[in-house]
Design a protein around this motif. Sequence first.
Motif, PDB file in Angstrom:
ATOM      1  N   UNK A 118       0.793  -1.220   0.000  1.00 20.24           N
ATOM      2  CA  UNK A 118       0.000   0.000   0.000  1.00 20.24           C
ATOM      3  C   UNK A 118       0.837   1.288   0.000  1.00 20.24           C
ATOM      4  N   UNK A 119       1.859   1.410   0.854  1.00 16.51           N
ATOM      5  CA  UNK A 119       2.663   2.650   0.822  1.00 16.51           C
ATOM      6  C   UNK A 119       3.312   2.928  -0.529  1.00 16.51           C
ATOM      7  N   UNK A 120       3.702   1.866  -1.238  1.00 13.69           N
ATOM      8  CA  UNK A 120       4.296   2.046  -2.560  1.00 13.69           C
ATOM      9  C   UNK A 120       3.262   2.579  -3.546  1.00 13.69           C
ATOM     10  N   UNK A 121       2.051   2.020  -3.510  1.00 10.90           N
ATOM     11  CA  UNK A 121       0.994   2.473  -4.414  1.00 10.90           C
ATOM     12  C   UNK A 121       0.630   3.927  -4.141  1.00 10.90           C
ATOM     13  N   UNK A 157       1.328   8.435   5.712  1.00  7.01           N
ATOM     14  CA  UNK A 157      -0.065   8.025   5.600  1.00  7.01           C
ATOM     15  C   UNK A 157      -0.594   7.776   7.004  1.00  7.01           C
ATOM     16  N   UNK A 158      -1.364   8.733   7.518  1.00  6.94           N
ATOM     17  CA  UNK A 158      -1.820   8.683   8.902  1.00  6.94           C
ATOM     18  C   UNK A 158      -3.258   8.190   8.951  1.00  6.94           C
ATOM     19  N   UNK A 159      -3.439   6.946   9.362  1.00  3.53           N
ATOM     20  CA  UNK A 159      -4.756   6.340   9.419  1.00  3.53           C
ATOM     21  C   UNK A 159      -5.337   6.341  10.816  1.00  3.53           C
ATOM     22  N   UNK A 216      -5.411   3.746  13.170  1.00  4.28           N
ATOM     23  CA  UNK A 216      -4.623   3.124  14.225  1.00  4.28           C
ATOM     24  C   UNK A 216      -3.135   3.120  13.998  1.00  4.28           C
ATOM     25  N   UNK A 217      -2.688   3.383  12.761  1.00  4.31           N
ATOM     26  CA  UNK A 217      -1.262   3.356  12.450  1.00  4.31           C
ATOM     27  C   UNK A 217      -0.886   4.501  11.517  1.00  4.31           C
ATOM     28  N   UNK A 218       0.401   4.796  11.487  1.00  3.55           N
ATOM     29  CA  UNK A 218       0.947   5.792  10.569  1.00  3.55           C
ATOM     30  C   UNK A 218       2.097   5.149   9.799  1.00  3.55           C
ATOM     31  N   UNK A 219       1.977   5.116   8.479  1.00  2.00           N
ATOM     32  CA  UNK A 219       3.012   4.517   7.627  1.00  2.00           C
ATOM     33  C   UNK A 219       3.925   5.599   7.073  1.00  2.00           C
TER      34      UNK A 219
END
Length: 412
Positions: free
Chosen positions: A187-190, A209-211, A213-216
């Motif tokens: 997902x982070x690559x896309x 990418x701040x969702x 429950x998590x931040x990538x």
Amino acid sequence: MSSEDYIVTIDVGTSQIRVIVAEINSDGTTQIIGIGTAASQGMKKGSIVNIDHAVQSIRKAVEHAERMVGIEISEVYVGISGNHVSLQQSHGVVAVSSEDREIGLQDIERVMQAAKVIALPPERMIIEVIPKQFIVDGLKDIRDPKGMIGVRLEVDATIITGAKTMVQNLIRCVEKASLQVAGIVFLPLAISELCLSDDEKNLGCVLVDMGGGTTSLTIYQQGHLAGAAMIPIGGEYITNDIAFGLRTQSDVAEQIKVKYGCASREHATKNETFTVRMIGNSKEMTVTQLELAQIIEPRVTEMFQLIKEQVKTMGFLEEPPGGYVLTGGVMSTSHIIQVAQKQLGSAVRIATPENIGIKDPAYMGGISMIHYLQKMGRIQVPDSKMEEEARAKKARNFSPLKRVKTWLSEFI
């Protein structure tokens, strides 16, 4: 519309599950025609903790999309991310197979397969292979060797691997929801392919990418993917602070955050008020937007500080030349860009979907997967679409004079 005429992606997040349906045009392009969402159950910090609950949530999101579009969804592409994902460098070498030494798609596929031959622990699996550069007979920095003449083809690639159990559990959930997995997308690559410009990648930048429950974090240097990480923080932390500060239920706190939330006390106002029913008290409390911002801003500030510390821990510049690009559901919070600029530097922007009728950053994951699959050439135009386009083209080229001649020839 048959099942071959569309492509479906699913983003299984900690707080929401989002399904995107896109129609495949005859020229290979895609058009978003429907979305489906559902509250995510059975997920915690990006990981599946209850398969049955996760399956029910996936089914609800898919059914929502099916009702909107009017089709039955049977096959989906699934996005994956998390701390279990790691990057590994690899090198592949093959001899060009054709007699005239022209490099074709078959040679490129063979060299990519050669790059996959690496020593992997049994508990890990390959998710994606990203070519950094191709080398033809010693000539480096080639992006696309197709059509070139050569004897020896090499590739420097980045291998993205993940924990086999994490990937298999996600696939199991999707399959138990009566769906087939067409493919797994990192997902982070896309998201990077859709959100970042070539200049930002070349200069060096950080995609955040701040969702829920998590931040990538996805880091690029010199045009290539250089690092990826995940921090177990997200919008839920803001919601929990609001629930604690106002002594109310979590679902009420989430609604308040979405409707009245402001990340900057400087831009909040005392004039906008709302009422909150507190736990254990039948009375309602009146709260101003400024008081709400006093709860939100410290937590948002801390989250951006943790992002900056994580980038430094990974060995990269805290303020990269290309800056920070922010996306995800938390970026919908009013005036959050001002707080981000104070903590991360002035080179900060928020990336949102464009020209598709959806402007919420929370949908960036599912939309970016469609864009990525199209860019990588994984979307095949259905035969029915090609035949339809051929008939339309033939009709356009069929002049009235030709029609008369054809009609007369039937009687002669």
